[in-house]
Write an enzyme that holds these catalytic residues in place. Structure first.
Site, PDB file in Angstrom:
ATOM      1  N   VAL A  12       0.838  -1.199   0.000  1.00  0.00           N
ATOM      2  CA  VAL A  12       0.000   0.000   0.000  1.00  0.00           C
ATOM      3  C   VAL A  12       0.872   1.248   0.000  1.00  0.00           C
ATOM      4  O   VAL A  12       0.560   2.237  -0.676  1.00  0.00           O
ATOM      5  CB  VAL A  12      -0.970  -0.013   1.197  1.00  0.00           C
ATOM      6  CG1 VAL A  12      -1.719   1.316   1.304  1.00  0.00           C
ATOM      7  CG2 VAL A  12      -1.967  -1.154   1.054  1.00  0.00           C
ATOM      8  N   ARG A  37      14.793  -2.227   9.557  1.00  0.00           N
ATOM      9  CA  ARG A  37      15.565  -2.987   8.561  1.00  0.00           C
ATOM     10  C   ARG A  37      15.566  -2.319   7.191  1.00  0.00           C
ATOM     11  O   ARG A  37      16.416  -2.634   6.353  1.00  0.00           O
ATOM     12  CB  ARG A  37      15.035  -4.423   8.454  1.00  0.00           C
ATOM     13  CG  ARG A  37      13.647  -4.561   7.891  1.00  0.00           C
ATOM     14  CD  ARG A  37      13.256  -6.034   7.773  1.00  0.00           C
ATOM     15  NE  ARG A  37      11.894  -6.196   7.277  1.00  0.00           N
ATOM     16  CZ  ARG A  37      10.814  -6.228   8.033  1.00  0.00           C
ATOM     17  NH1 ARG A  37      10.932  -6.108   9.364  1.00  0.00           N
ATOM     18  NH2 ARG A  37       9.615  -6.381   7.515  1.00  0.00           N
ATOM     19  N   CYS A 127     -10.798  -2.020   3.154  1.00  0.00           N
ATOM     20  CA  CYS A 127     -10.837  -1.921   1.692  1.00  0.00           C
ATOM     21  C   CYS A 127     -12.193  -2.324   1.102  1.00  0.00           C
ATOM     22  O   CYS A 127     -12.741  -1.617   0.249  1.00  0.00           O
ATOM     23  CB  CYS A 127      -9.718  -2.751   1.088  1.00  0.00           C
ATOM     24  SG  CYS A 127      -9.461  -4.356   1.866  1.00  0.00           S
ATOM     25  N   GLY A 158      -4.838  -8.061  -0.263  1.00  0.00           N
ATOM     26  CA  GLY A 158      -5.427  -7.526   0.957  1.00  0.00           C
ATOM     27  C   GLY A 158      -4.681  -7.951   2.203  1.00  0.00           C
ATOM     28  O   GLY A 158      -4.815  -7.333   3.262  1.00  0.00           O
ATOM     29  N   HIS A 235     -10.732  -6.442  -5.189  1.00  0.00           N
ATOM     30  CA  HIS A 235     -11.784  -7.082  -4.404  1.00  0.00           C
ATOM     31  C   HIS A 235     -13.123  -6.957  -5.133  1.00  0.00           C
ATOM     32  O   HIS A 235     -13.402  -5.933  -5.775  1.00  0.00           O
ATOM     33  CB  HIS A 235     -11.938  -6.413  -3.037  1.00  0.00           C
ATOM     34  CG  HIS A 235     -10.788  -6.636  -2.104  1.00  0.00           C
ATOM     35  ND1 HIS A 235      -9.748  -7.483  -2.375  1.00  0.00           N
ATOM     36  CD2 HIS A 235     -10.528  -6.097  -0.871  1.00  0.00           C
ATOM     37  CE1 HIS A 235      -8.891  -7.465  -1.355  1.00  0.00           C
ATOM     38  NE2 HIS A 235      -9.349  -6.636  -0.439  1.00  0.00           N
ATOM     39  N   ASN A 306      -8.194  -2.887  -4.584  1.00  0.00           N
ATOM     40  CA  ASN A 306      -8.091  -2.715  -3.136  1.00  0.00           C
ATOM     41  C   ASN A 306      -6.847  -1.968  -2.699  1.00  0.00           C
ATOM     42  O   ASN A 306      -6.822  -1.374  -1.617  1.00  0.00           O
ATOM     43  CB  ASN A 306      -8.131  -4.075  -2.434  1.00  0.00           C
ATOM     44  CG  ASN A 306      -7.042  -5.012  -2.908  1.00  0.00           C
ATOM     45  OD1 ASN A 306      -7.046  -5.444  -4.069  1.00  0.00           O
ATOM     46  ND2 ASN A 306      -6.095  -5.346  -2.051  1.00  0.00           N
TER      47      ASN A 306
END
Length: 325
Positions: A12, A37, A127, A158, A235, A306
């Site tokens: 995202v 990291r 979403c 998702g 989705h 989504n």
């Protein structure tokens, strides 16, 4: 404008960067944040490289908007700190969605709610909820709502990059870390989140509670069955809607077609699918039908990307709304 992005290296987060670039917001400074990291990693955006940092106190001073997509724990830890340092936080996790002092916003539906944010935080909905409530609001404005029943078909993205990797590995016969309760390749898994004592999953409860909050209909009967399917991105939701007033298919289709952010694909064989709509920002609706037995009841097929409208694009649209205010 100075924008910070927490979770910049995730699925995202990367999509948020892409949407920010596409929509042409005037961003002079970008702060990219991720886990320790990833600190030191260079991210190219806006014609230059930005060095990824781990979140730390003071990094949100001077930030206008902080977009969060790093999970609920990170949002609970850093959301209030970022708000205290002066940023408007737009959080994509589940951490703040049901907090009564945090607006839960889909700009096509309740943009004005974003202007009242006592905690300095705005929540991005789930979403599947986002795409469903866009269609529901169009129907509500035309004929009111008395009941909603939904079945979702949710892509592996998702569940983040871990979900996408799990599907890829299973498709080539490899095993590895998987966020899914059962094998996902060639399968349909009716579980997203943990089950509660009544047999509903966390994702299903989210859709019920978030839909009621966004629509400001706290007593609206809503039920959902949330299903994970072996699709990479996008989705789909089958929505059954009972309305207050009778609404023909033609009237419903017109109401959907003129509503902001919706594209209607009409005709029996002109329906949207996630494969063809990945990368789009709109909510697509097709297969609008009247129930043959139940009065004032419609059936809709609703599809959206989504990662974009279900997450990144919705967050950026909130920024756009607030910069216009």
């Amino acid at each position: 404008m100075h924008v910070a992005l927490l979770g910049a290296t995730g699925a995202v987060g990367r999509t948020m960067l892409q949407v920010l670039a596409e929509r042409g917001l005037r961003i002079e400074r970008l702060t990219v944040l991720a886990s320790a990291r990833s600190a030191g990693r260079a991210i190219e955006w806006g014609g230059r490289e930005w060095t990824c940092q781990a979140p730390a106190p003071g990094l949100f001073r001077g930030v206008d908007f902080a977009l969060f997509s790093a999970g609920a724990d990170r949002s609970k830890e850093w959301g209030p700190r970022a708000a205290d340092e002066g940023a408007i936080v737009i959080d994509n996790s589940s951490a703040w969605r049901m907090d009564p002092q945090v607006p839960l916003v889909v700009p096509e539906v309740n943009a004005a709610a974003a202007r009242e944010r006592p905690r300095g935080i705005i929540a991005n909905p789930n979403c599947s909820t986002i795409q469903m409530v866009v269609a529901l609001e169009a129907i509500r404005q035309a004929a009111g709502l008395t009941r909603v029943i939904a079945t979702t078909y949710q892509s592996v993205s998702g569940a983040g990059e871990t979900g996408r990797d799990a599907l890829r590995q299973e498709l080539v016969g490899e095993s590895g870390e998987s966020p899914f309760a059962r094998p996902i390749a060639g399968n349909v898994v009716p579980q997203i989140g943990d089950f509660d004592e009544e047999g509903w999953t966390g994702e299903e409860r989210k859709m019920v509670n978030e839909t009621r909050k966004i629509l400001s209909l706290p007593d609206l009967p809503v039920a959902a069955t949330c299903v994970r399917v072996p699709v990479d991105v996008g989705h789909s939701v089958q929505v059954t809607v009972e309305t207050e007033r009778d609404l023909s298919v033609e009237e419903a289709t017109r109401a959907l077609a003129v509503f902001p952010g919706i594209v209607v694909q009409g005709g029996a064989d002109a329906y949207p699918t996630p494969l063809e709509l990945a990368g789009r920002d709109e909510v697509f609706v097709g297969r609008v039908r009247r129930d043959p037995f139940l009065p004032r009841t419609l059936h809709l097929w609703v599809v959206a990307d989504n990662l974009r409208k279900g997450a990144a694009t919705n967050a950026v649209q909130i920024v756009e709304e607030l910069t216009r205010a």
